[in-house]
Design a protein around this motif. Sequence first.
Motif, PDB file in Angstrom:
ATOM      1  N   GLN A 165       0.843  -1.186   0.000  1.00 21.77           N
ATOM      2  CA  GLN A 165       0.000   0.000   0.000  1.00 21.77           C
ATOM      3  C   GLN A 165       0.887   1.248   0.000  1.00 21.77           C
ATOM      4  OE1 GLN A 165      -3.465  -0.194  -0.230  1.00 21.77           O
ATOM      5  NE2 GLN A 165      -2.834  -2.308  -0.635  1.00 21.77           N
ATOM      6  N   PRO A 166       0.541   2.256  -0.832  1.00 17.97           N
ATOM      7  CA  PRO A 166       1.433   3.416  -0.962  1.00 17.97           C
ATOM      8  C   PRO A 166       1.261   4.434   0.162  1.00 17.97           C
ATOM      9  CG  PRO A 166      -0.458   3.661  -2.412  1.00 17.97           C
ATOM     10  CD  PRO A 166      -0.589   2.305  -1.765  1.00 17.97           C
ATOM     11  N   GLU A 167       2.343   5.101   0.458  1.00 12.45           N
ATOM     12  CA  GLU A 167       2.308   6.299   1.289  1.00 12.45           C
ATOM     13  C   GLU A 167       3.442   7.212   0.842  1.00 12.45           C
ATOM     14  OE1 GLU A 167       2.868   5.679   5.433  1.00 12.45           O
ATOM     15  OE2 GLU A 167       4.806   4.692   5.236  1.00 12.45           O
ATOM     16  N   ILE A 168       3.268   8.498   1.052  1.00 13.87           N
ATOM     17  CA  ILE A 168       4.273   9.476   0.642  1.00 13.87           C
ATOM     18  C   ILE A 168       5.053   9.914   1.877  1.00 13.87           C
ATOM     19  CG2 ILE A 168       4.652  11.765  -0.346  1.00 13.87           C
ATOM     20  CD1 ILE A 168       2.126  11.327  -2.014  1.00 13.87           C
ATOM     21  N   VAL A 169       6.374   9.829   1.783  1.00 13.50           N
ATOM     22  CA  VAL A 169       7.222  10.235   2.905  1.00 13.50           C
ATOM     23  C   VAL A 169       8.213  11.292   2.440  1.00 13.50           C
ATOM     24  CG1 VAL A 169       7.018   8.016   4.089  1.00 13.50           C
ATOM     25  CG2 VAL A 169       8.917   8.388   2.511  1.00 13.50           C
ATOM     26  N   ALA A 170       8.554  12.179   3.346  1.00 16.83           N
ATOM     27  CA  ALA A 170       9.565  13.193   3.055  1.00 16.83           C
ATOM     28  C   ALA A 170      10.940  12.535   2.978  1.00 16.83           C
ATOM     29  CB  ALA A 170       9.550  14.265   4.138  1.00 16.83           C
ATOM     30  N   LEU A 171      11.792  13.108   2.181  1.00 18.07           N
ATOM     31  CA  LEU A 171      13.109  12.521   1.936  1.00 18.07           C
ATOM     32  C   LEU A 171      13.888  12.225   3.227  1.00 18.07           C
ATOM     33  CD1 LEU A 171      14.480  11.715  -0.692  1.00 18.07           C
ATOM     34  CD2 LEU A 171      15.680  13.893  -0.681  1.00 18.07           C
ATOM     35  N   PRO A 172      13.892  13.124   4.226  1.00 17.14           N
ATOM     36  CA  PRO A 172      14.664  12.822   5.437  1.00 17.14           C
ATOM     37  C   PRO A 172      14.149  11.609   6.219  1.00 17.14           C
ATOM     38  CG  PRO A 172      14.193  15.175   5.296  1.00 17.14           C
ATOM     39  CD  PRO A 172      13.364  14.504   4.248  1.00 17.14           C
ATOM     40  N   GLU A 173      12.894  11.200   5.987  1.00 21.44           N
ATOM     41  CA  GLU A 173      12.316  10.051   6.700  1.00 21.44           C
ATOM     42  C   GLU A 173      12.284   8.791   5.858  1.00 21.44           C
ATOM     43  OE1 GLU A 173      10.425  13.233   7.068  1.00 21.44           O
ATOM     44  OE2 GLU A 173      11.934  13.371   8.649  1.00 21.44           O
ATOM     45  N   ALA A 174      12.880   8.811   4.669  1.00 28.19           N
ATOM     46  CA  ALA A 174      12.690   7.715   3.715  1.00 28.19           C
ATOM     47  C   ALA A 174      13.719   6.598   3.824  1.00 28.19           C
ATOM     48  CB  ALA A 174      12.698   8.263   2.281  1.00 28.19           C
ATOM     49  N   ASN A 175      14.760   6.773   4.617  1.00 31.36           N
ATOM     50  CA  ASN A 175      15.794   5.729   4.683  1.00 31.36           C
ATOM     51  C   ASN A 175      15.208   4.398   5.145  1.00 31.36           C
ATOM     52  OD1 ASN A 175      18.539   4.809   4.536  1.00 31.36           O
ATOM     53  ND2 ASN A 175      18.564   4.774   6.757  1.00 31.36           N
ATOM     54  N   GLY A 176      15.524   3.319   4.419  1.00 32.10           N
ATOM     55  CA  GLY A 176      15.049   1.991   4.769  1.00 32.10           C
ATOM     56  C   GLY A 176      13.696   1.652   4.200  1.00 32.10           C
ATOM     57  N   HIS A 177      12.948   2.631   3.703  1.00 32.84           N
ATOM     58  CA  HIS A 177      11.670   2.349   3.067  1.00 32.84           C
ATOM     59  C   HIS A 177      11.907   1.723   1.687  1.00 32.84           C
ATOM     60  CE1 HIS A 177       8.654   4.304   5.733  1.00 32.84           C
ATOM     61  NE2 HIS A 177       9.708   4.996   6.144  1.00 32.84           N
ATOM     62  N   VAL A 178      10.840   1.177   1.111  1.00 31.63           N
ATOM     63  CA  VAL A 178      10.925   0.534  -0.200  1.00 31.63           C
ATOM     64  C   VAL A 178      10.068   1.318  -1.185  1.00 31.63           C
ATOM     65  CG1 VAL A 178      10.449  -1.565  -1.526  1.00 31.63           C
ATOM     66  CG2 VAL A 178      11.358  -1.727   0.808  1.00 31.63           C
ATOM     67  N   LEU A 179      10.665   1.683  -2.309  1.00 34.16           N
ATOM     68  CA  LEU A 179       9.952   2.467  -3.320  1.00 34.16           C
ATOM     69  C   LEU A 179       8.771   1.689  -3.895  1.00 34.16           C
ATOM     70  CD1 LEU A 179      12.563   4.252  -5.625  1.00 34.16           C
ATOM     71  CD2 LEU A 179      10.915   5.315  -4.083  1.00 34.16           C
ATOM     72  N   LEU A 180       7.631   2.375  -4.040  1.00 33.40           N
ATOM     73  CA  LEU A 180       6.477   1.774  -4.686  1.00 33.40           C
ATOM     74  C   LEU A 180       6.247   2.394  -6.057  1.00 33.40           C
ATOM     75  CD1 LEU A 180       4.690  -0.502  -3.757  1.00 33.40           C
ATOM     76  CD2 LEU A 180       3.029   1.154  -2.954  1.00 33.40           C
ATOM     77  N   GLU A 181       6.774   3.595  -6.258  1.00 35.01           N
ATOM     78  CA  GLU A 181       6.749   4.239  -7.569  1.00 35.01           C
ATOM     79  C   GLU A 181       8.181   4.619  -7.926  1.00 35.01           C
ATOM     80  OE1 GLU A 181       4.081   7.541  -7.586  1.00 35.01           O
ATOM     81  OE2 GLU A 181       2.302   6.311  -7.195  1.00 35.01           O
ATOM     82  N   PRO A 182       8.497   4.644  -9.235  1.00 33.78           N
ATOM     83  CA  PRO A 182       9.889   4.927  -9.606  1.00 33.78           C
ATOM     84  C   PRO A 182      10.309   6.342  -9.232  1.00 33.78           C
ATOM     85  CG  PRO A 182       8.470   4.941 -11.544  1.00 33.78           C
ATOM     86  CD  PRO A 182       7.640   4.419 -10.404  1.00 33.78           C
TER      87      PRO A 182
END
Length: 400
Positions: free
Chosen positions: A21-38
């Motif tokens: 399921q998608p969610e939008i995160v700010a760049l500083p909080e994105a470490n370790g997340h997995v991309l759902l859109e390119p």
Amino acid sequence: MSLLPVETALAKIFERIPAPQPEIVALPEANGHVLLEPLLARHNQPPFNASAMDGYAVRAEDFAEGVSTSVRLVGTSQAGSAYSGTLNSGEVVRIFTGAPVPDGANCVMMQEVATVTEGRVSFSELPKAGKSIRPMGYDFADGEALLAPGTRLTPYSLALAAAANAPTLTVARRPTIAVLSTGDELVLPGAALAPSQIVASNAFGLVPLLSPFAQAVADHGIARDDFSDLRGKLEAALEADIVVTSGGASVGDHDIVQDVLKDLGVEIDFWRINMRPGKPLMFGTRGKSLIFGLPGNPVSAMVTATVFLLPALRRWLGEDEPLGPRLVLPLAEPLPPNTARRHFQRATIETAGSGATRVRPISETDSGHTSSLAQAHALIIQPENDPGQPAGALVEVIPL
């Protein structure tokens, strides 16, 4: 009930995992997340022809083989402040790393080969067109796909996302996880041990192991081998997307986790795996919640979490390779024969004097021997009924 092969158990687990399921995160909080859109570039990088070093921007055609040529210094180009004019024949501009190359220039000569005399510059080497220039879009072009869906974001990929001018990223929502230890014999670290008690250690390994893949991991403490106590704690834990218990998942007289889960409406899919350590692994579902009943022995709990839970979490997040990294390494010493159950053998990874990397089996195989697991760098995957392997043979390993 026959023992379930490892691959079959993984396939059954994967079938139950919902689509990311998608969610939008700010760049500083994105470490370790997995991309759902390119990740798409929002501009050219560099956005102009840029100098790759400190030196002088010149027109290569102003210089001929065997002819000593000096050119007139007419200005400076530096990062954030480009030379505004066009470089004409016989002119040179002082330039610094990353600065825009002036119009008309097609070469940057490093300052070490330059001699400056009374406003004129000569070079000890012959300029060549294109030298030391990073062309516009050399790194990436506007609209280019830089990272594909399924990519786990690292500090390196986040630096790329920032360079691509992406302030936010669309990633897979991480699950919430509840961890619950079970057993009358367990006490928390720091407690005085009464006879027949042991220190509960599983949650202290599982929580940090699972946290990089989770929105939150809640430790629900210790449940006693009492139907009412266990039911209350499990009912609270089942609010999470994924519930992980340790201990009590087998079918002994005091192993009541399965009974309580069934009473709570959990559908048990399987509970015995053809592996060691970790045979009594249980998996079930209730609605959208996944339930993993790990063995109580600490090595078995951590090994089964590594072999099954981490791949399940990677699949939940939409990672390209849910099984995670695998290495093929030569054995530093012989590997003894295996039984009919797949063995995830503790091992260390070492570098020999020659520089070659090898994997050395740890001889200890007891499922309660935590110190040997703490020393391990990897798990050797030894197939069922393997006859044993000599030193130097290549084996597949899971890095820890």
